[in-house]
Scaffold this active site. Structure first.
Site, short mmCIF file in Angstrom:
data_model
loop_
_atom_site.label_atom_id
_atom_site.label_comp_id
_atom_site.label_asym_id
_atom_site.label_seq_id
_atom_site.Cartn_x
_atom_site.Cartn_y
_atom_site.Cartn_z
N SER A 119 0.83 -1.21 0.00
CA SER A 119 0.00 0.00 0.00
C SER A 119 0.86 1.25 0.00
CB SER A 119 -0.87 0.05 1.26
OG SER A 119 -1.66 -1.09 1.37
N ASP A 124 4.92 7.61 5.81
CA ASP A 124 4.34 8.47 6.84
C ASP A 124 3.96 7.64 8.07
OD1 ASP A 124 2.98 10.29 8.38
OD2 ASP A 124 1.29 10.54 6.98
N HIS A 127 0.44 8.00 9.29
CA HIS A 127 -0.65 7.70 8.37
C HIS A 127 -1.81 7.06 9.14
CE1 HIS A 127 -2.94 5.97 5.05
NE2 HIS A 127 -2.23 6.72 4.22
N LYS A 141 4.21 -3.70 6.76
CA LYS A 141 4.27 -3.95 5.33
C LYS A 141 5.61 -3.48 4.76
CE LYS A 141 -0.67 -3.80 4.05
NZ LYS A 141 -0.80 -5.12 3.43
#
Length: 239
Positions: A119, A124, A127, A141
């Site tokens: 993704s 960030d 996020h 991830k």
């Protein structure tokens, strides 16, 4: 969902591919057709996935942890819903350990390429996706992506924008880096287009040893992407 689309696309291209699927439950297996070439295993259990990986040439990793909404949310009351992850199914276990297990098994089996679908948003730490269920999903991830990039196996890392359940092949696809596309109006993409790019990445040397963000222009603007070699050539970013 993404697994289902990629599997179906591969099954339609018998001249190029012999497809296999890997799902977590018998229920998921039935959802994608229930064929004998769909293996059921738990990616968190390294041994369980070995039979599915043996003898393959390439692996497309589409697994992801899924946050669940806590019951009792009433939109009419305002505020935001709260999310949680089931025990043992946190991003650390699924997106990190589970993906690492797949990468290790594929490397041991001598695969020639691994495509990993992740993704956008991983640059960030603040996020919003990271705060869902306190799972830090994009952090884990990203850790798996780095592990793949360091593995020595030729790789393609696709960091998809916001996923939409729309028909593919109708939009101009955009390649970006470092989440720059998130700052634009073009930060979404059809799941079917992500699936297509995942498979096309197996066809072109230009896709190997690359990591990129992927989104699309709105339908009806730009020219629908058909030249995937040119798409992969737009970036030289290794991570």
């Amino acid at each position: 969902m993404n697994c289902q689309i990629v599997y179906k696309k591969l099954k339609e291209r018998t001249e190029n591919y012999i497809a296999r699927g890997l799902v977590r439950t018998e229920e998921s297996k039935e959802k994608i057709g229930g064929a004998d070439d769909v293996f059921v295993a738990d990616i968190r259990d390294a041994q369980s996935i070995v039979p599915a990986i043996q003898g393959i040439d390439a692996l497309i990793i589409l697994t992801s942890s899924v946050p669940k909404m806590k019951p009792g949310y009433d939109p009419s009351q305002g505020g935001r819903p709260e999310f949680y992850f089931e025990d043992g199914a946190y991003p650390e276990q699924v997106d990190w350990v589970g993906q690492k297990n797949q990468i290790d098994a594929a490397k041991a089996a001598g695969v020639k390429q691994i495509v990993l679908v992740g993704s956008m948003g991983g640059t960030d730490l603040n996020h919003p996706l990271n705060s869902l269920g306190n799972g830090n999903i994009l952090v884990w991830k990203r850790k798996a992506e780095q592990y793949l990039a360091d593995s020595g196996v030729p790789y393609t890392i696709i960091r998809a924008g916001g996923l939409q359940d729309k028909d593919g092949g109708l939009r101009e696809l955009l390649v970006g880096k470092n989440d720059e596309l998130l700052k634009t109006e073009t930060r979404t993409i059809a799941r079917a287009d992500v699936a297509e790019v995942s498979i096309q990445a197996l066809q072109f040397e230009e896709a190997k040893f690359k990591a990129f963000d992927l989104a699309s222009k709105p339908e009806g603007t730009g020219t629908p992407t058909t030249d995937f070699k040119a798409l992969f050539s737009q970036t030289s970013e290794r991570f």
